[in-house]
Structures are given as structure tokens and as C-alpha cells.
Design an enzyme around this catalytic site. Sequence first.
Site, PDB file in Angstrom:
ATOM      1  N   CYS A 146       1.369  -0.852   0.019  1.00  0.00           N
ATOM      2  CA  CYS A 146       0.203  -0.073   0.199  1.00  0.00           C
ATOM      3  C   CYS A 146       0.622   1.232  -0.138  1.00  0.00           C
ATOM      4  O   CYS A 146       0.027   2.045  -0.136  1.00  0.00           O
ATOM      5  CB  CYS A 146      -0.835  -0.149   1.405  1.00  0.00           C
ATOM      6  SG  CYS A 146      -1.977  -1.743   1.060  1.00  0.00           S
ATOM      7  N   HIS A 276      -1.650   8.697   5.538  1.00  0.00           N
ATOM      8  CA  HIS A 276      -1.612   6.744   5.318  1.00  0.00           C
ATOM      9  C   HIS A 276      -3.300   6.877   6.198  1.00  0.00           C
ATOM     10  O   HIS A 276      -4.005   5.201   5.233  1.00  0.00           O
ATOM     11  CB  HIS A 276      -0.709   6.186   5.239  1.00  0.00           C
ATOM     12  CG  HIS A 276      -1.489   4.533   4.602  1.00  0.00           C
ATOM     13  ND1 HIS A 276      -1.247   4.649   2.963  1.00  0.00           N
ATOM     14  CD2 HIS A 276      -1.396   2.984   4.717  1.00  0.00           C
ATOM     15  CE1 HIS A 276      -1.627   3.623   2.607  1.00  0.00           C
ATOM     16  NE2 HIS A 276      -1.668   2.852   3.333  1.00  0.00           N
ATOM     17  N   HIS A 316      -9.372   3.420   0.650  1.00  0.00           N
ATOM     18  CA  HIS A 316      -8.263   2.571   0.769  1.00  0.00           C
ATOM     19  C   HIS A 316      -8.121   2.541  -0.805  1.00  0.00           C
ATOM     20  O   HIS A 316      -8.160   1.001  -1.390  1.00  0.00           O
ATOM     21  CB  HIS A 316      -8.094   1.846   1.040  1.00  0.00           C
ATOM     22  CG  HIS A 316      -6.229   1.555   1.563  1.00  0.00           C
ATOM     23  ND1 HIS A 316      -5.411   1.695   0.214  1.00  0.00           N
ATOM     24  CD2 HIS A 316      -6.054   0.788   2.841  1.00  0.00           C
ATOM     25  CE1 HIS A 316      -4.183   1.903   1.410  1.00  0.00           C
ATOM     26  NE2 HIS A 316      -4.219   0.824   2.851  1.00  0.00           N
TER      27      HIS A 316
END
Lengths: 388, 330
Positions: A146, A276, A316
Site C-alpha cells: 500500500c 495513510h 483505501h
Amino acid sequence: MTVVVTGLGAVSCFGSGTAALWEGLLRAERRPVPAPETCGLPTRPPLYAAPDPVLPSPAPGTPGGEPVGRTGALLATAVTEAVGDAGLTAGELLDAGLTVGTSLGDIDLAETPGATDRYPATHRVTAGLAGRFGIGGPGHTLSTACSAGAYAVGWGAELIGTGQADIVVACGGDAFSRVAIGTLQRFGLVDPECCRPFDVDRAGMVTGEGAAAVVLESAGSARRRGARPRAALAGHGWSCDAHHPMAPEPSGEQLSRSVARALEGTGEVPGAVVLHRAGVAGNDAVEAEAVGRAVAAVGGTAADVAGYAPKAVMGHTAGAAGVFGCVIATLILLHGVVPPNAHVTTPDPGCPLGIPLGGPAPLTRPSVLVSGTGFGGNNAALAWRAVG
Amino acid sequence: MTTVITGTGAVVEEPRPAGEDGPGAAGWFDPAAHLGRRGWKYFGPPTRYLLAAGNTALGRRHDEPPLTGGPAERLGVVTGTQYAIADVHRRMDDTLTTTGVGGIGPAEVPAFSMNTPGSQLAISTGARAFSVTLTNPVTGGLEAVQFAVSALRAGRADRVVVAATDRAPTGEDGREEREEYDAAAALVLRGHPAPGSSRPAGALTGITGGVSRFVPRRADGARDPAALAAAGRRIAALVAGAGDVPLVVSGPAAAAGFGHAVLEAVTASLREAGGSVRDPAGAVREARHCAVSGLLELIALARTEATGVVVSVSGSGHLTAVALGDPTRS
């Protein structure tokens, strides 16, 4: 060597374009929808779904060639906008670099229901983009889970800083994956309601689809081309937890080290940080503490830095998240405001950062930090500064 | 700053004659021989291969504790792979569409992420400078070398384990008629202080630089000649007009024509610059180990030559070249 951004592109649950992205972030209302009925899972998980992408134009020289999946098509949409925004010519693209952050690539080609037509070569997205746009310089695909997008931007800047390219199109993209969402569901990591990163009752992440792109170039190249810089990269840092394949190192020491290296370039306290932060409580806490410590190390107070978590309204986006972070940081610098955090009933009392709520907050200092983390403890941070 | 190769390691499944493939072929690699009796059971094959190659390159035993403190923060890992998740992803997808989410076992979850082999190598060795995974088909292994050289020069690490691993997809019908095989390879790069200083004991030659290009197709499907010529010039520039340069070009069988075109472009550019290739009529070597192929060629050349260029090409149009050079010479 100063690296600047001269073009932006995005496609997300808000639709195509950075204008739609910025408007959606300011509205701070978007919630996920159920994944498509065809998702193949017994319960349809929430998803911040992107519109079905339409490939901007046929790729030259590829009739009957390798298939393009959903991620590749989303990336082509974002890169089309960024390349147009930067005003890059075919001649300039032929010598430009291309860095692509993606976690699973064109994974839909491998998740087709038929048993005989599944396509294992999922990570050809960079070749697809390079062929479509005629990008002939270094073309690399980065898959650090990610944080892949953050690494794609950082590596793109490194290619420029080391003289391997004057211009780099840095982008990231990921689309719905049955395996990714099914796995997250299996371990209770999906919030069934929506992504609520700053709410004390957050219950996990919600995936999103999308792609984002930035055109990076040396300040000298931008000057020669007459391109308008939108933001300058002041510094970027990398680190690895080397701790666990899926969980962050609890102290956040390595993440803080990468943030500190990014901030070394600015020599100042950032006005905001695009986090994040995805709604997984343990990870969120480690990140906020790590950023807070790095801010303190440059003489700042964490509470005076506006923490922003865009995943609340766009989910996300995995390998795209870090590039979205950089696009959003640039938009924050251009507009001078930080969008409000969404879906917060009771703010997380453990977060040391400021949490803008209710409406856009003024950006108090002209630099914005972007933080990216991923499975394997792959950390990257980038510090952006206003120009002009 | 130039760099020096201080160690190498590889585990390679050798191609077999037709008819000898099949499930039994998986026995070519004995994890216990490389990784001991415990600790690897839940790792997928690409991770096992990578740990074996990485440990050999570092000269460490599998059960040595990871680095800590400053040395850990100065060690990086870069991994090339194109198929790290292909097999496990297909298995998990089958489970989800038949058994449902409850059928997914916790142990196999990390294996669905492309970075897991590299991350496990970083965990095992304590590499905290960075762990980056590059996933372009075929060229990913040599791209890892290019990445590492840049990172060393930028001061992001003092040592980097450059690695590649792949498990060729078994396909829907088993592993018959295979064109690709399993492998992992690794080398350890570190910065070399200055020309004139002696090479570390046991070290091979050095890496002086790398370059990646993409050669797009024109509307008629042919590779763009201008882009090809530009790639040739960039690669030739890595050795700056040197003579008698060993040049190795490798690519999948389907990209042999592209490989030949690259070989000719490099040879022509080197000649224009006053240099020469040792064997201008050399054949393009077949890349049969996916993203590991280029790294295997580089290691093989570095064991016999102090200078040379290795180029990896993919059918998609990517190419990456890495140049060897003696770090003790200016």
C-alpha cells in the site's frame, strides 16, 4: 536538484479529473457502495467504486495485443489528464520516465470466473501505459503493497535527481480485487459501514478504486518548457520496519525515521499531513505518533499540524494511495486550505495531530507532508512545498 | 561512486526435456537444506527461494539473528519478481468462490502480496533502509540492480541485497510444455570508496551503472526505430567507448527478434563511439527464469569478467542494461 510537479491527474470514486477529486474532498460526504453483484463474495463488501473506465484511445501498435485490465484503464485515464495538464509533447514523452505504483496490477484478468482463461501476467501495466503514451525512458513498476504509490513518486524523483531522466510520469492505481477484499473480510479488517479513520469507533478499512498521476520534472526542465510548477518536492525518505509481513512495528521508529528524512529537506514544520490512516486503529495510532515525533524533531508541535485522512471519502486505493496523497498535497498547497475530515462522530482522542472537522481549514504553513505505509513495513514519506 | 559485488547466491530449477515436467519437478528445491528444519513451512516457494539465495549472497546462516541498530538501518533490499503471487492468488480465488471467506487460512494471507518475498528477506536479515519490490516482467531483476546502484549513490544505504525470485505459473493444466522455470538469485552490492583502493576480499567486480528504456511500437506494430537507437546509445554510454566489451542480451523466446535488434543497436552505438563488442554476432540468450533471468546472466558474467554489459529485454518492450566495471580502476 529541485524536482517540481507540473501536471496532475486522477480518477476516483468522484469520477474523472482532479477537479472532481478536490470537490469531493471538500464536500466530505462520500460513502461507499456495495461491491458489484458479480464480485463473487457471499456478502457484498462496501467499496468506494470508481466509474467504469473508458480507455481514452486505442494504444498504437497493439491491435490484438496484451489485454488491458481495470487498473490499466484507470491508470490510462489519470495519465491522460496529467500529461495534458503538463503539456508534454510526444518528443518529450519519448525520453521521459514512467514509475507506476500498484499492489495487484490488472488483477481482474486473473480473477475471471472461467477456469481456463485466467491471465497470470497481472503486472504489465507499465508496459501498457508506456506503449499507449510512447513513454520511452525508464519504466518501472513498484509493488511495495500500500505504499507503492509513495515509492513510485519517490523513485521518480530519484531518477530525476540522479540524472537518469528530466521528466517522469509517476502514477499509481489499483482496482477491486476479490482476493484482497475477501482476505480483509476473513480477518475482520473491513468496516461494514464506511471508512472512519478519525472516529473513535472506527472498525477497519474500506477499499477504494482509482488511479492518480503526477508529472515530475527538474525545475530546469520546467523552466525550459515554460511549464508552471504547482509544488516542489522538498525531501523524501524511505525505511522498512523489518518486523512483520502484515503489521507495523509498534514503536513506529522506522516510519518516524523516513518522515524525519523527508522533513530534513524542508527545514520547517509542515502545515498539514496527508496521512495513510485507513481506519485500522493500531496502524493509525503508530502512524500518528511517528509523524508527531518527527514533527517535534524539527521544532513543531503535532497538534499544530492538520492531519488529513482522505480515505474516509475515497477508500483505501492501495498502490494508488501514495500518489493520491501527493496530488492532494499539491491541491492543498494550491488552494491554501485543508479539506475537512469526514465521518467523524467522536474524534480519536489518542491522535496527537490536529483534526480539521466541519469545513476546510486554512493551511497555516506552506508545506505538506505525505505519509505512506504498507504490508511488510514498507514506509515512505514525501514533503511538498509551495512554489511561486 | 562505483559499487562492488561482495557476494552472490542462486537457486535454479534447470529446464528439463519435454515429458519430464510435472508435479514431481517441484522437488528440485529442498527447503530444509537451505533454511533448516523449521521456520519456512508457511512461506510460499518464491519466498523460500529468495531466502536461500539472499542468505548465500550475504554469507549468513539461515538461523543467524537479524541485524539491529545502525547496521540494520544501512542495509536495503530490492527484489524483482513477476509471478510472486500468481499461484497462491489463483488458489485463494478458487477458495473464495467455492468455500467462501472462511476457507482462507491465516498462514497464506501474506503470500497474496507481491512484496512478501522481499519483505521476508528484509525481516530475516534486519534490512531497515528500505525494501522495494519491482514487478515488470522479465526485466524486474536487472531493474533491481539499477535501483540499488542509485540508492547507494544517493546515500540511502551502505549495502543492498539485490535479488529476484519467481515461481513460473503452473497454469490451469499443470506444468506441461513449460517455457519458464523457477529460480531466485541475489547479489550484495556496496559502495566502493575510491578507485585505487583494493577490492574487498572475496569480492567480484563492480557495477558501474544501469539504464532502463521502453521501446514502443509504431502504429504498424514495428518497434519505434528512433527509440531503439536511443536505447542503444544509452546502453553504449555505460561503457564509454570501451573495446572488446562482453555483451549479453537475454529475453524470452518470443522476444528474440527484439533482443537481436537491441544487440545490433548497442553494437552500432558502441562502434560509433570508438568501441567494440567482443562478439557482435552473438546470439540472444533465452530467458527461461522469468524476472530472475537477467540477474542470473549478470552473476554468471561477473564471475568470469571484470567488465561487460548485460541486457534484459521483455516482449512488452522493456529493456534494462547493467554494466560491470572494475571498481579499483578510475
